[in-house]
Enzyme design. Sequence first.
Site, PDB file in Angstrom:
ATOM      1  N   GLY A  42       0.794  -1.377   0.461  1.00 12.95           N
ATOM      2  CA  GLY A  42       0.345  -0.084   0.192  1.00 12.95           C
ATOM      3  C   GLY A  42       0.796   1.138  -0.239  1.00 12.95           C
ATOM      4  O   GLY A  42       2.116   1.349  -0.541  1.00 12.95           O
ATOM      5  N   ILE A  43       0.445   1.871   0.958  1.00 16.68           N
ATOM      6  CA  ILE A  43       0.959   3.665   0.770  1.00 16.68           C
ATOM      7  C   ILE A  43       2.865   3.367   1.295  1.00 16.68           C
ATOM      8  O   ILE A  43       3.294   4.244   1.062  1.00 16.68           O
ATOM      9  CB  ILE A  43       0.150   4.461   2.305  1.00 16.68           C
ATOM     10  CG1 ILE A  43      -1.304   4.506   1.598  1.00 16.68           C
ATOM     11  CG2 ILE A  43       0.916   6.107   2.059  1.00 16.68           C
ATOM     12  CD1 ILE A  43      -2.529   5.446   2.621  1.00 16.68           C
ATOM     13  N   ASP A  85       8.164  -5.487  13.473  1.00 13.42           N
ATOM     14  CA  ASP A  85       6.970  -5.016  14.356  1.00 13.42           C
ATOM     15  C   ASP A  85       7.401  -3.136  15.410  1.00 13.42           C
ATOM     16  O   ASP A  85       8.130  -3.355  15.942  1.00 13.42           O
ATOM     17  CB  ASP A  85       6.835  -6.245  15.429  1.00 13.42           C
ATOM     18  CG  ASP A  85       5.688  -6.141  15.827  1.00 13.42           C
ATOM     19  OD1 ASP A  85       5.141  -5.055  15.622  1.00 13.42           O
ATOM     20  OD2 ASP A  85       5.267  -6.894  16.326  1.00 13.42           O
ATOM     21  N   ASN A 140       4.735   4.787   9.404  1.00 18.34           N
ATOM     22  CA  ASN A 140       3.537   4.622   8.245  1.00 18.34           C
ATOM     23  C   ASN A 140       2.401   3.215   8.871  1.00 18.34           C
ATOM     24  O   ASN A 140       0.695   2.962   8.022  1.00 18.34           O
ATOM     25  CB  ASN A 140       3.920   4.255   6.941  1.00 18.34           C
ATOM     26  CG  ASN A 140       3.124   3.705   6.084  1.00 18.34           C
ATOM     27  OD1 ASN A 140       1.570   4.322   5.190  1.00 18.34           O
ATOM     28  ND2 ASN A 140       3.166   2.570   5.452  1.00 18.34           N
ATOM     29  N   TYR A 152      -9.916   3.045  15.844  1.00 22.93           N
ATOM     30  CA  TYR A 152      -9.373   3.580  14.527  1.00 22.93           C
ATOM     31  C   TYR A 152      -9.447   4.990  14.642  1.00 22.93           C
ATOM     32  O   TYR A 152      -8.122   5.914  15.095  1.00 22.93           O
ATOM     33  CB  TYR A 152      -9.698   2.975  13.866  1.00 22.93           C
ATOM     34  CG  TYR A 152      -9.422   3.367  12.488  1.00 22.93           C
ATOM     35  CD1 TYR A 152      -8.340   2.274  11.653  1.00 22.93           C
ATOM     36  CD2 TYR A 152      -9.484   4.374  11.351  1.00 22.93           C
ATOM     37  CE1 TYR A 152      -6.954   2.897  10.916  1.00 22.93           C
ATOM     38  CE2 TYR A 152      -8.763   4.432  10.524  1.00 22.93           C
ATOM     39  CZ  TYR A 152      -7.332   4.311   9.974  1.00 22.93           C
ATOM     40  OH  TYR A 152      -6.542   4.486   8.543  1.00 22.93           O
ATOM     41  N   LYS A 185      -5.743   7.230  15.571  1.00 22.70           N
ATOM     42  CA  LYS A 185      -5.160   8.166  14.628  1.00 22.70           C
ATOM     43  C   LYS A 185      -5.685   9.860  15.312  1.00 22.70           C
ATOM     44  O   LYS A 185      -5.006  11.155  14.875  1.00 22.70           O
ATOM     45  CB  LYS A 185      -6.225   7.683  13.648  1.00 22.70           C
ATOM     46  CG  LYS A 185      -6.058   6.704  12.095  1.00 22.70           C
ATOM     47  CD  LYS A 185      -4.224   6.634  12.097  1.00 22.70           C
ATOM     48  CE  LYS A 185      -4.409   5.252  11.379  1.00 22.70           C
ATOM     49  NZ  LYS A 185      -2.736   4.894  10.869  1.00 22.70           N
ATOM     50  N   ILE A 245      -8.437   5.699   0.460  1.00 19.71           N
ATOM     51  CA  ILE A 245      -7.267   4.998  -1.145  1.00 19.71           C
ATOM     52  C   ILE A 245      -7.703   3.623  -1.215  1.00 19.71           C
ATOM     53  O   ILE A 245      -6.681   2.930  -0.248  1.00 19.71           O
ATOM     54  CB  ILE A 245      -5.697   5.281  -0.207  1.00 19.71           C
ATOM     55  CG1 ILE A 245      -5.348   6.634   0.370  1.00 19.71           C
ATOM     56  CG2 ILE A 245      -4.191   5.035  -1.117  1.00 19.71           C
ATOM     57  CD1 ILE A 245      -6.484   8.009  -0.369  1.00 19.71           C
ATOM     58  N   THR A 280      -6.283   0.667  -1.069  1.00 18.14           N
ATOM     59  CA  THR A 280      -4.253  -0.569  -0.343  1.00 18.14           C
ATOM     60  C   THR A 280      -5.550  -1.736  -0.303  1.00 18.14           C
ATOM     61  O   THR A 280      -6.590  -1.683   0.251  1.00 18.14           O
ATOM     62  CB  THR A 280      -4.134  -0.082   0.196  1.00 18.14           C
ATOM     63  OG1 THR A 280      -4.599   0.101   1.342  1.00 18.14           O
ATOM     64  CG2 THR A 280      -3.397   1.323   0.287  1.00 18.14           C
ATOM     65  N   PRO A 281      -4.702  -2.499   0.156  1.00 20.06           N
ATOM     66  CA  PRO A 281      -5.196  -3.612   0.500  1.00 20.06           C
ATOM     67  C   PRO A 281      -5.500  -4.101   1.967  1.00 20.06           C
ATOM     68  O   PRO A 281      -6.560  -4.646   2.562  1.00 20.06           O
ATOM     69  CB  PRO A 281      -3.607  -5.093   0.978  1.00 20.06           C
ATOM     70  CG  PRO A 281      -2.820  -4.184  -0.208  1.00 20.06           C
ATOM     71  CD  PRO A 281      -3.310  -2.823  -0.608  1.00 20.06           C
TER      72      PRO A 281
HETATM   73  N1  LIG Z   1      -6.285   3.356   2.972  1.00 19.94           N
HETATM   74  C1  LIG Z   1      -6.751   3.974   3.003  1.00 19.94           C
HETATM   75  O1  LIG Z   1      -7.885   4.372   2.802  1.00 19.94           O
HETATM   76  C2  LIG Z   1      -5.730   4.855   4.471  1.00 19.94           C
HETATM   77  C3  LIG Z   1      -6.628   6.121   4.664  1.00 19.94           C
HETATM   78  C4  LIG Z   1      -6.015   6.516   5.668  1.00 19.94           C
HETATM   79  C5  LIG Z   1      -5.025   6.402   6.206  1.00 19.94           C
HETATM   80  N2  LIG Z   1      -4.093   4.715   5.851  1.00 19.94           N
HETATM   81  C6  LIG Z   1      -3.190   4.969   6.928  1.00 19.94           C
HETATM   82  O2  LIG Z   1      -1.984   4.538   5.717  1.00 19.94           O
HETATM   83  C7  LIG Z   1      -1.496   3.440   6.749  1.00 19.94           C
HETATM   84  C8  LIG Z   1      -1.128   2.659   5.312  1.00 19.94           C
HETATM   85  O3  LIG Z   1      -2.050   1.712   5.165  1.00 19.94           O
HETATM   86  P1  LIG Z   1      -1.503   0.678   4.184  1.00 19.94           P
HETATM   87  O4  LIG Z   1      -3.462   1.156   3.346  1.00 19.94           O
HETATM   88  O5  LIG Z   1      -1.014   1.365   2.695  1.00 19.94           O
HETATM   89  O6  LIG Z   1      -2.270  -0.244   4.861  1.00 19.94           O
HETATM   90  P2  LIG Z   1      -1.541  -1.624   3.960  1.00 19.94           P
HETATM   91  O7  LIG Z   1      -2.518  -2.661   4.903  1.00 19.94           O
HETATM   92  O8  LIG Z   1      -2.205  -1.826   2.222  1.00 19.94           O
HETATM   93  O9  LIG Z   1      -0.510  -1.615   4.668  1.00 19.94           O
HETATM   94  C9  LIG Z   1       0.001  -1.397   6.153  1.00 19.94           C
HETATM   95  C10 LIG Z   1       1.734  -1.932   5.893  1.00 19.94           C
HETATM   96  O10 LIG Z   1       1.488  -2.202   7.239  1.00 19.94           O
HETATM   97  C11 LIG Z   1       1.865  -3.121   8.034  1.00 19.94           C
HETATM   98  N3  LIG Z   1       2.003  -3.692   9.075  1.00 19.94           N
HETATM   99  C12 LIG Z   1       0.819  -4.035   9.572  1.00 19.94           C
HETATM  100  N4  LIG Z   1       0.732  -3.999  11.317  1.00 19.94           N
HETATM  101  C13 LIG Z   1       2.618  -3.719  11.451  1.00 19.94           C
HETATM  102  C14 LIG Z   1       3.469  -4.269  12.778  1.00 19.94           C
HETATM  103  N5  LIG Z   1       3.134  -4.569  14.314  1.00 19.94           N
HETATM  104  N6  LIG Z   1       3.891  -3.788  12.831  1.00 19.94           N
HETATM  105  C15 LIG Z   1       5.248  -3.406  11.222  1.00 19.94           C
HETATM  106  N7  LIG Z   1       4.275  -3.819   9.832  1.00 19.94           N
HETATM  107  C16 LIG Z   1       2.513  -3.907   9.815  1.00 19.94           C
HETATM  108  C17 LIG Z   1       1.182  -4.280   7.020  1.00 19.94           C
HETATM  109  O11 LIG Z   1       2.404  -5.415   7.192  1.00 19.94           O
HETATM  110  C18 LIG Z   1       1.387  -3.908   5.676  1.00 19.94           C
HETATM  111  O12 LIG Z   1       2.034  -4.072   4.819  1.00 19.94           O
HETATM  112  C19 LIG Z   1      -1.934   3.098   7.810  1.00 19.94           C
HETATM  113  O13 LIG Z   1      -1.526   2.985   8.899  1.00 19.94           O
HETATM  114  C20 LIG Z   1      -3.111   2.776   7.958  1.00 19.94           C
HETATM  115  O14 LIG Z   1      -4.321   3.635   8.744  1.00 19.94           O
HETATM  116  C21 LIG Z   1      -5.208   4.310   5.087  1.00 19.94           C
END
Ligand SMILES: NC(=O)c1ccc[n+]([C@@H]2O[C@H](COP(=O)([O-])OP(=O)(O)OC[C@H]3O[C@@H](n4cnc5c(N)ncnc54)[C@H](O)[C@@H]3O)[C@@H](O)[C@H]2O)c1
Length: 272
Positions: free
Chosen positions: A17-18, A63, A90, A154, A158, A189, A191-192
Amino acid sequence: MGQVSGKIAIVTGAASGIGRSAAIALAREGAKVLATDVDEAGLKETQALISKAGGTVAIAKQDVVDEARWDAVIAETESLFGAPSVLVNNAGIAIGGAIMEYSLADWQKQMAVNTDSVFLGTRAAMRAMVKGGGSIINISSVAGLRGSPGVAAYCASKGAVRLFTKAAAVECGALGLKIRVNSVHPGIIDTPIWQKGITRVTETMSTEQVAAMTAHSGGNSLDPNIVAMGGTPMARAGKPEEVAELIVYLASDASSFTTGQEHVIDGGLTAR
Ligand SMILES: NC(=O)c1ccc[n+]([C@@H]2O[C@H](COP(=O)([O-])OP(=O)(O)OC[C@H]3O[C@@H](n4cnc5c(N)ncnc54)[C@H](O)[C@@H]3O)[C@@H](O)[C@H]2O)c1
């Protein structure tokens, strides 16, 4: 010259993802990147994508809730590339569920992964950036700006990231440190994450309740592009690559007078 040439960046949650997009964009713009995550297979894919494009990258299993691991990750960065000058906090998860059904264990896990991690990472990075300065970028959410049903924990996690970021920025200024700290607030966004964590919403609520709750926030295995149609003026989900460009800007010297601010990137979601 890339936008972040000469910088040394750590990106957590960089297997997907991001985080992956941020790691790719920072490397494309000249940073040396340490990409970390709990997902080693995903990290290897991120590494391959960056290497193929000619970027400089190393990976480390981390982690983000493990306090001792943060010291080791900083030490690994220093020995591989030098002192870190950019940290992107992130990594995150979303554990949905109605408040009346929500367990303390889920609350604590949600807060640990999304909020404790940001404290631990910011503290470690500040210590490492005392001499050389840097930019810390904390990924919050529009859920850190306003409430949504079904994702209260959540939202709380945040919201804490938002104000911790401001306090850290003010404290860096008070201490005379050349460290900027900003938060990024993505909307919906693609993402998975949307296929991962919000499962408990559907365990405890009717389909109609879930539909009402997830109109603005999230749901169980939802298509973010469909969710985005409901409340996003631009009528689509954002791409992780679009968020990555904002992260590059905040990492770069182009944002040299910007600190303690919340940077919303949401296709207009919070404009109404
Ligand atoms: N996708 C959205 O719509 C969205 C919107 C707002 C905020 N966000 C935030 O963006 C950030 C990235 O999310 P994303 O959408 O790319 O999700 P994602 O699930 O694609 O990626 C998140 C990554 O974090 C890793 N992760 C989870 N727990 C972990 C831990 N304890 N230690 C290390 N790594 C860990 C996962 O393995 C994964 O690779 C997050 O903080 C999420 O809350 C996402």
